[in-house]
Design an enzyme around this catalytic site. Structure first.
Site, PDB file in Angstrom:
ATOM      1  N   LYS A  17      10.437  86.405  34.912  1.00 40.48           N
ATOM      2  CA  LYS A  17      10.036  87.811  34.676  1.00 40.48           C
ATOM      3  C   LYS A  17      10.785  88.376  33.480  1.00 40.48           C
ATOM      4  O   LYS A  17      11.861  87.873  33.094  1.00 40.48           O
ATOM      5  CB  LYS A  17      10.300  88.674  35.912  1.00 40.48           C
ATOM      6  CG  LYS A  17      11.751  88.730  36.408  1.00 40.48           C
ATOM      7  CD  LYS A  17      12.637  89.773  35.782  1.00 40.48           C
ATOM      8  CE  LYS A  17      14.016  89.828  36.429  1.00 40.48           C
ATOM      9  NZ  LYS A  17      15.052  90.462  35.627  1.00 40.48           N
ATOM     10  N   ASP A 170      15.649  91.049  43.655  1.00 39.34           N
ATOM     11  CA  ASP A 170      14.440  90.765  42.880  1.00 39.34           C
ATOM     12  C   ASP A 170      13.435  89.872  43.625  1.00 39.34           C
ATOM     13  O   ASP A 170      12.338  89.632  43.123  1.00 39.34           O
ATOM     14  CB  ASP A 170      14.799  90.043  41.565  1.00 39.34           C
ATOM     15  CG  ASP A 170      15.420  90.985  40.542  1.00 39.34           C
ATOM     16  OD1 ASP A 170      15.348  92.218  40.749  1.00 39.34           O
ATOM     17  OD2 ASP A 170      15.964  90.483  39.549  1.00 39.34           O
TER      18      ASP A 170
HETATM   19  O1  C5P Z   1      20.735  91.512  44.966  1.00 42.41           O
HETATM   20  P1  C5P Z   1      21.380  90.490  44.123  1.00 42.41           P
HETATM   21  O2  C5P Z   1      22.124  89.453  44.933  1.00 42.41           O
HETATM   22  O3  C5P Z   1      20.456  89.855  43.152  1.00 42.41           O
HETATM   23  O4  C5P Z   1      22.467  91.238  43.240  1.00 42.41           O
HETATM   24  C1  C5P Z   1      23.500  90.575  42.575  1.00 42.41           C
HETATM   25  C2  C5P Z   1      24.571  91.563  42.206  1.00 42.41           C
HETATM   26  O5  C5P Z   1      24.089  92.457  41.199  1.00 42.41           O
HETATM   27  C3  C5P Z   1      24.998  92.463  43.342  1.00 42.41           C
HETATM   28  O6  C5P Z   1      26.045  91.891  44.091  1.00 42.41           O
HETATM   29  C4  C5P Z   1      25.443  93.717  42.637  1.00 42.41           C
HETATM   30  O7  C5P Z   1      26.762  93.562  42.156  1.00 42.41           O
HETATM   31  C5  C5P Z   1      24.537  93.773  41.414  1.00 42.41           C
HETATM   32  N1  C5P Z   1      23.374  94.665  41.617  1.00 42.41           N
HETATM   33  C6  C5P Z   1      23.560  96.049  41.613  1.00 42.41           C
HETATM   34  N2  C5P Z   1      22.480  96.856  41.789  1.00 42.41           N
HETATM   35  C7  C5P Z   1      21.239  96.360  41.931  1.00 42.41           C
HETATM   36  C8  C5P Z   1      21.023  94.968  41.920  1.00 42.41           C
HETATM   37  C9  C5P Z   1      22.127  94.149  41.753  1.00 42.41           C
HETATM   38  O8  C5P Z   1      24.686  96.529  41.471  1.00 42.41           O
HETATM   39  N3  C5P Z   1      20.193  97.187  42.070  1.00 42.41           N
END
Ligand code: C5P
Length: 323
Positions: A17, A170
Protein backbone atom coordinates in the site's frame (compact mmCIF):
# COMPACT_ATOMS: atom_id res chain seq x y z
CA UNK A 1 -7.70 -10.61 -3.02
CA UNK A 2 -7.77 -13.37 -5.67
CA UNK A 3 -7.45 -16.84 -4.17
CA UNK A 4 -6.23 -19.85 -6.23
CA UNK A 5 -6.64 -23.46 -5.11
CA UNK A 6 -4.75 -26.55 -6.30
CA UNK A 7 -5.49 -29.70 -4.27
CA UNK A 8 -5.08 -28.66 -0.63
CA UNK A 9 -2.79 -25.68 -1.41
CA UNK A 10 -4.38 -22.23 -1.49
CA UNK A 11 -2.43 -19.29 -2.88
CA UNK A 12 -3.02 -15.57 -2.77
CA UNK A 13 -1.17 -12.40 -3.82
CA UNK A 14 -0.83 -9.84 -0.99
CA UNK A 15 -0.42 -6.24 -2.27
CA UNK A 16 1.62 -3.38 -0.83
CA UNK A 17 0.00 0.00 0.00
CA UNK A 18 0.89 3.66 -0.31
CA UNK A 19 -0.43 6.44 1.94
CA UNK A 20 -1.55 9.33 -0.28
CA UNK A 21 -2.48 11.28 2.84
CA UNK A 22 -1.62 10.76 6.49
CA UNK A 23 -2.56 13.13 9.28
CA UNK A 24 -1.80 12.51 12.96
CA UNK A 25 -4.69 13.92 14.96
CA UNK A 26 -3.27 13.32 18.42
CA UNK A 27 -1.74 10.89 20.89
CA UNK A 28 -4.06 8.45 22.64
CA UNK A 29 -3.98 7.12 26.18
CA UNK A 30 -3.08 3.63 24.92
CA UNK A 31 0.16 4.99 23.39
CA UNK A 32 -1.14 4.82 19.83
CA UNK A 33 -1.89 7.85 17.66
CA UNK A 34 -5.24 8.84 16.26
CA UNK A 35 -4.92 8.91 12.48
CA UNK A 36 -6.69 9.92 9.35
CA UNK A 37 -5.09 8.36 6.30
CA UNK A 38 -5.94 7.53 2.70
CA UNK A 39 -4.32 4.30 1.56
CA UNK A 40 -4.28 2.68 -1.87
CA UNK A 41 -3.19 -0.90 -2.56
CA UNK A 42 -0.58 -1.20 -5.31
CA UNK A 43 0.62 -3.91 -7.67
CA UNK A 44 3.68 -4.96 -5.74
CA UNK A 45 2.87 -8.34 -4.27
CA UNK A 46 4.09 -10.98 -1.83
CA UNK A 47 2.82 -14.47 -2.64
CA UNK A 48 1.46 -16.64 0.16
CA UNK A 49 0.42 -20.24 -0.06
CA UNK A 50 -1.05 -22.33 2.72
CA UNK A 51 -1.50 -26.08 3.13
CA UNK A 52 -3.59 -27.08 6.17
CA UNK A 53 -2.12 -29.78 8.42
CA UNK A 54 -3.95 -32.23 10.64
CA UNK A 55 -3.95 -31.98 14.45
CA UNK A 56 -0.88 -33.68 15.94
CA UNK A 57 0.92 -34.06 12.62
CA UNK A 58 4.14 -32.13 12.05
CA UNK A 59 3.97 -31.22 8.38
CA UNK A 60 7.32 -29.41 8.15
CA UNK A 61 8.51 -29.69 4.54
CA UNK A 62 11.92 -31.30 4.16
CA UNK A 63 13.22 -28.98 1.44
CA UNK A 64 16.52 -27.17 1.78
CA UNK A 65 15.78 -24.11 -0.34
CA UNK A 66 17.18 -20.67 0.48
CA UNK A 67 15.18 -18.54 2.90
CA UNK A 68 14.17 -18.75 6.51
CA UNK A 69 11.96 -21.14 8.38
CA UNK A 70 9.84 -20.42 11.46
CA UNK A 71 8.05 -23.11 13.43
CA UNK A 72 5.73 -21.96 16.19
CA UNK A 73 3.65 -24.87 17.46
CA UNK A 74 1.38 -26.00 14.63
CA UNK A 75 2.38 -23.17 12.29
CA UNK A 76 5.34 -23.65 9.97
CA UNK A 77 6.37 -20.68 7.89
CA UNK A 78 9.00 -20.68 5.17
CA UNK A 79 9.98 -17.21 3.92
CA UNK A 80 12.10 -16.70 0.84
CA UNK A 81 12.95 -13.66 -1.27
CA UNK A 82 11.47 -13.60 -4.77
CA UNK A 83 14.84 -12.56 -6.14
CA UNK A 84 18.29 -11.72 -4.91
CA UNK A 85 19.68 -8.20 -5.09
CA UNK A 86 22.09 -7.33 -7.89
CA UNK A 87 25.11 -7.88 -5.61
CA UNK A 88 23.87 -11.39 -4.81
CA UNK A 89 22.73 -10.27 -1.34
CA UNK A 90 19.47 -11.52 0.11
CA UNK A 91 17.03 -8.64 0.75
CA UNK A 92 15.92 -8.07 4.36
CA UNK A 93 13.29 -10.57 5.41
CA UNK A 94 10.59 -10.09 8.08
CA UNK A 95 11.28 -10.99 11.73
CA UNK A 96 10.94 -14.61 12.76
CA UNK A 97 9.03 -16.50 15.44
CA UNK A 98 6.19 -14.95 17.40
CA UNK A 99 7.25 -11.49 16.20
CA UNK A 100 6.25 -12.46 12.69
CA UNK A 101 2.81 -11.08 11.91
CA UNK A 102 1.79 -14.11 9.81
CA UNK A 103 2.52 -16.44 12.72
CA UNK A 104 0.83 -14.08 15.22
CA UNK A 105 -2.29 -13.81 13.06
CA UNK A 106 -2.62 -17.58 12.68
CA UNK A 107 -1.94 -18.27 16.35
CA UNK A 108 -4.67 -15.75 17.29
CA UNK A 109 -7.10 -17.33 14.83
CA UNK A 110 -6.41 -20.80 16.24
CA UNK A 111 -6.79 -19.58 19.82
CA UNK A 112 -10.00 -17.65 19.25
CA UNK A 113 -11.66 -20.24 17.02
CA UNK A 114 -10.50 -23.27 19.02
CA UNK A 115 -9.31 -24.79 15.74
CA UNK A 116 -6.89 -27.71 16.13
CA UNK A 117 -5.50 -27.61 12.60
CA UNK A 118 -2.08 -26.30 11.74
CA UNK A 119 -0.62 -24.90 8.53
CA UNK A 120 2.43 -24.98 6.32
CA UNK A 121 2.91 -21.58 4.77
CA UNK A 122 5.25 -20.47 2.04
CA UNK A 123 5.79 -16.72 1.80
CA UNK A 124 7.61 -15.31 -1.22
CA UNK A 125 8.68 -11.75 -0.33
CA UNK A 126 8.79 -8.95 -2.86
CA UNK A 127 7.50 -6.07 -0.70
CA UNK A 128 10.46 -4.52 1.13
CA UNK A 129 10.30 -4.61 4.94
CA UNK A 130 10.46 -1.58 7.31
CA UNK A 131 9.33 0.54 4.35
CA UNK A 132 5.85 1.83 5.27
CA UNK A 133 4.45 -0.25 2.41
CA UNK A 134 2.38 -2.51 4.68
CA UNK A 135 3.99 -5.79 3.58
CA UNK A 136 3.77 -7.55 6.95
CA UNK A 137 0.17 -6.38 7.50
CA UNK A 138 -0.85 -7.47 4.02
CA UNK A 139 0.72 -10.90 4.55
CA UNK A 140 -1.16 -11.23 7.86
CA UNK A 141 -4.49 -10.31 6.23
CA UNK A 142 -3.87 -12.71 3.34
CA UNK A 143 -3.05 -15.62 5.62
CA UNK A 144 -6.18 -14.96 7.74
CA UNK A 145 -8.29 -15.26 4.58
CA UNK A 146 -6.47 -18.42 3.50
CA UNK A 147 -6.76 -20.11 6.90
CA UNK A 148 -10.41 -19.08 7.31
CA UNK A 149 -11.16 -21.12 4.17
CA UNK A 150 -8.63 -23.92 4.56
CA UNK A 151 -9.64 -24.65 8.17
CA UNK A 152 -13.34 -24.46 7.25
CA UNK A 153 -14.02 -21.75 9.87
CA UNK A 154 -16.31 -19.63 7.72
CA UNK A 155 -15.83 -16.55 9.89
CA UNK A 156 -17.65 -13.45 8.65
CA UNK A 157 -15.68 -10.45 7.34
CA UNK A 158 -16.62 -8.48 10.46
CA UNK A 159 -15.31 -11.13 12.83
CA UNK A 160 -12.12 -11.55 10.81
CA UNK A 161 -11.64 -7.76 10.76
CA UNK A 162 -11.93 -7.57 14.55
CA UNK A 163 -9.19 -10.14 14.95
CA UNK A 164 -7.12 -8.42 12.25
CA UNK A 165 -7.21 -5.14 14.22
CA UNK A 166 -5.70 -6.93 17.23
CA UNK A 167 -2.87 -8.24 15.06
CA UNK A 168 -1.91 -4.79 13.70
CA UNK A 169 -3.39 -1.38 12.90
CA UNK A 170 -3.06 -1.76 9.11
CA UNK A 171 -4.24 -5.38 8.83
CA UNK A 172 -8.02 -4.61 8.48
CA UNK A 173 -7.31 -2.37 5.44
CA UNK A 174 -5.89 -5.36 3.56
CA UNK A 175 -9.00 -7.45 4.25
CA UNK A 176 -10.98 -4.94 2.16
CA UNK A 177 -10.51 -4.22 -1.50
CA UNK A 178 -9.19 -1.01 -2.98
CA UNK A 179 -8.51 2.48 -1.69
CA UNK A 180 -9.85 3.43 1.74
CA UNK A 181 -9.79 6.15 4.36
CA UNK A 182 -8.58 4.65 7.63
CA UNK A 183 -9.18 6.22 11.02
CA UNK A 184 -8.63 5.42 14.68
CA UNK A 185 -5.31 3.56 14.96
CA UNK A 186 -5.81 2.88 11.25
CA UNK A 187 -8.14 -0.06 11.88
CA UNK A 188 -11.44 1.73 11.08
CA UNK A 189 -11.63 1.30 7.31
CA UNK A 190 -13.98 3.18 5.02
CA UNK A 191 -13.60 2.07 1.38
CA UNK A 192 -13.45 4.79 -1.27
CA UNK A 193 -15.70 4.11 -4.25
CA UNK A 194 -14.62 4.71 -7.83
CA UNK A 195 -10.94 5.46 -7.28
CA UNK A 196 -9.10 6.25 -10.50
CA UNK A 197 -6.06 4.08 -11.49
CA UNK A 198 -2.83 5.78 -10.38
CA UNK A 199 0.78 5.30 -11.47
CA UNK A 200 3.71 5.56 -9.09
CA UNK A 201 7.46 5.20 -8.72
CA UNK A 202 8.69 4.00 -5.32
CA UNK A 203 12.22 4.16 -3.96
CA UNK A 204 13.16 1.97 -1.00
CA UNK A 205 16.36 3.28 0.63
CA UNK A 206 18.84 0.65 1.89
CA UNK A 207 17.97 1.41 5.53
CA UNK A 208 14.42 0.83 6.80
CA UNK A 209 12.59 2.65 9.60
CA UNK A 210 10.85 1.30 12.68
CA UNK A 211 7.23 2.52 12.95
CA UNK A 212 7.36 2.97 16.72
CA UNK A 213 10.55 5.10 16.45
CA UNK A 214 8.98 7.36 13.82
CA UNK A 215 5.87 8.01 15.94
CA UNK A 216 8.15 8.68 18.92
CA UNK A 217 10.20 11.18 16.89
CA UNK A 218 6.94 12.78 15.75
CA UNK A 219 5.95 13.32 19.40
CA UNK A 220 9.22 15.19 20.01
CA UNK A 221 8.69 17.71 17.20
CA UNK A 222 7.03 21.08 17.99
CA UNK A 223 4.16 20.79 15.50
CA UNK A 224 3.40 17.27 16.71
CA UNK A 225 -0.35 17.65 16.84
CA UNK A 226 -2.29 19.36 14.14
CA UNK A 227 -5.99 19.83 13.71
CA UNK A 228 -8.26 17.66 11.63
CA UNK A 229 -8.29 19.03 8.12
CA UNK A 230 -11.55 17.61 6.80
CA UNK A 231 -11.57 19.97 3.81
CA UNK A 232 -8.21 18.77 2.60
CA UNK A 233 -9.16 15.09 2.75
CA UNK A 234 -12.50 15.81 1.07
CA UNK A 235 -10.72 17.71 -1.73
CA UNK A 236 -8.30 14.82 -2.14
CA UNK A 237 -11.12 12.27 -2.36
CA UNK A 238 -12.98 14.39 -4.90
CA UNK A 239 -9.87 14.62 -7.06
CA UNK A 240 -9.29 10.86 -6.72
CA UNK A 241 -12.84 10.00 -7.81
CA UNK A 242 -12.70 12.37 -10.79
CA UNK A 243 -9.22 11.32 -11.87
CA UNK A 244 -7.90 14.91 -11.53
CA UNK A 245 -4.28 13.98 -11.04
CA UNK A 246 -2.72 17.44 -10.69
CA UNK A 247 -5.33 18.39 -8.09
CA UNK A 248 -4.80 15.09 -6.29
CA UNK A 249 -1.09 15.86 -6.09
CA UNK A 250 -1.81 19.26 -4.51
CA UNK A 251 -3.69 17.70 -1.59
CA UNK A 252 -1.37 14.80 -0.83
CA UNK A 253 0.78 14.90 2.32
CA UNK A 254 2.24 12.83 5.12
CA UNK A 255 2.57 14.28 8.64
CA UNK A 256 5.20 11.65 9.58
CA UNK A 257 7.68 12.70 6.91
CA UNK A 258 9.56 15.32 8.93
CA UNK A 259 9.92 12.89 11.87
CA UNK A 260 11.21 10.17 9.53
CA UNK A 261 13.68 12.65 8.03
CA UNK A 262 15.09 13.34 11.51
CA UNK A 263 15.82 9.61 11.90
CA UNK A 264 17.18 8.87 8.42
CA UNK A 265 19.21 11.04 6.03
CA UNK A 266 17.87 8.91 3.16
CA UNK A 267 14.49 10.61 3.35
CA UNK A 268 15.87 14.05 2.55
CA UNK A 269 18.08 12.58 -0.17
CA UNK A 270 15.06 10.91 -1.77
CA UNK A 271 12.97 14.09 -1.43
CA UNK A 272 15.66 16.19 -3.10
CA UNK A 273 16.05 13.71 -5.97
CA UNK A 274 12.27 13.46 -6.56
CA UNK A 275 11.92 17.28 -6.39
CA UNK A 276 14.23 17.63 -9.43
CA UNK A 277 11.88 15.51 -11.54
CA UNK A 278 8.40 16.30 -12.85
CA UNK A 279 6.37 14.14 -10.46
CA UNK A 280 2.85 15.45 -9.78
CA UNK A 281 3.59 14.99 -6.07
CA UNK A 282 6.00 12.97 -3.94
CA UNK A 283 6.23 11.95 -0.28
CA UNK A 284 6.99 9.28 2.30
CA UNK A 285 4.67 6.29 2.54
CA UNK A 286 3.36 5.59 6.07
CA UNK A 287 6.26 5.73 8.54
CA UNK A 288 8.82 5.07 5.76
CA UNK A 289 11.44 4.56 4.70
CA UNK A 290 9.92 4.10 1.21
CA UNK A 291 9.41 7.33 -0.74
CA UNK A 292 7.13 7.57 -3.75
CA UNK A 293 6.01 9.87 -6.51
CA UNK A 294 2.71 10.19 -8.37
CA UNK A 295 3.00 10.06 -12.18
CA UNK A 296 0.71 11.05 -15.06
CA UNK A 297 0.68 7.61 -16.70
CA UNK A 298 2.69 4.40 -17.06
CA UNK A 299 5.28 5.73 -19.53
CA UNK A 300 5.84 8.82 -17.36
CA UNK A 301 6.53 6.46 -14.43
CA UNK A 302 8.96 4.38 -16.55
CA UNK A 303 10.85 7.50 -17.64
CA UNK A 304 11.23 8.86 -14.09
CA UNK A 305 12.15 5.44 -12.68
CA UNK A 306 14.95 5.14 -15.26
CA UNK A 307 16.40 8.45 -14.07
CA UNK A 308 16.04 7.55 -10.38
CA UNK A 309 17.84 4.24 -10.94
CA UNK A 310 20.99 6.22 -11.76
CA UNK A 311 20.80 8.11 -8.42
CA UNK A 312 21.81 5.25 -6.08
CA UNK A 313 18.97 5.90 -3.64
CA UNK A 314 17.99 2.26 -3.23
CA UNK A 315 15.62 -0.12 -4.98
CA UNK A 316 13.29 1.52 -7.51
CA UNK A 317 9.83 0.10 -8.28
CA UNK A 318 7.30 1.12 -10.94
CA UNK A 319 3.77 0.32 -9.89
CA UNK A 320 0.10 1.27 -10.12
CA UNK A 321 -2.90 1.16 -7.85
CA UNK A 322 -5.03 -1.98 -7.82
CA UNK A 323 -8.22 -3.27 -6.27
O1 C5P B 1 -0.38 -1.51 15.22
P1 C5P B 1 1.03 -1.76 14.86
O2 C5P B 1 1.60 -2.96 15.58
O3 C5P B 1 1.27 -1.83 13.40
O4 C5P B 1 1.86 -0.50 15.36
C1 C5P B 1 3.25 -0.51 15.51
C2 C5P B 1 3.66 0.64 16.38
O5 C5P B 1 3.44 1.88 15.69
C3 C5P B 1 2.87 0.77 17.66
O6 C5P B 1 3.45 0.02 18.70
C4 C5P B 1 2.92 2.25 17.95
O7 C5P B 1 4.14 2.58 18.57
C5 C5P B 1 2.96 2.88 16.56
N1 C5P B 1 1.62 3.32 16.11
C6 C5P B 1 1.05 4.46 16.67
N2 C5P B 1 -0.17 4.86 16.23
C7 C5P B 1 -0.83 4.22 15.26
C8 C5P B 1 -0.26 3.07 14.66
C9 C5P B 1 0.98 2.66 15.11
O8 C5P B 1 1.64 5.08 17.56
N3 C5P B 1 -2.02 4.66 14.83
Amino acid sequence: MYLRKAESRRTVEAPAKLNLYLEVLGRRNDGYHELETLMVPVRLYDTLSLVPTQPGRDGVPATGRAGRRVSAGAIHLHIRPAHFLAEGRQPDLPPMGEQNLVVRALESLRRQSGCQHGARIELVKRIPTAAGLGGASSDAAAVLRLANQAWGLDWSDDRLTELAAEVGSDVPFFLKHGAAVCRGRGERVEPVAGAFPLHFVIVKPPIGLNTRDVYHAHDQTPAATVGKDADRLEALLRALRRGKLTELGCWMGNRLQSAAAVLSPWIEQARAAFAKLDFLAHQLSGSGSAYFGLCRHASHARRLATILRTRQLGLVYITRSCR
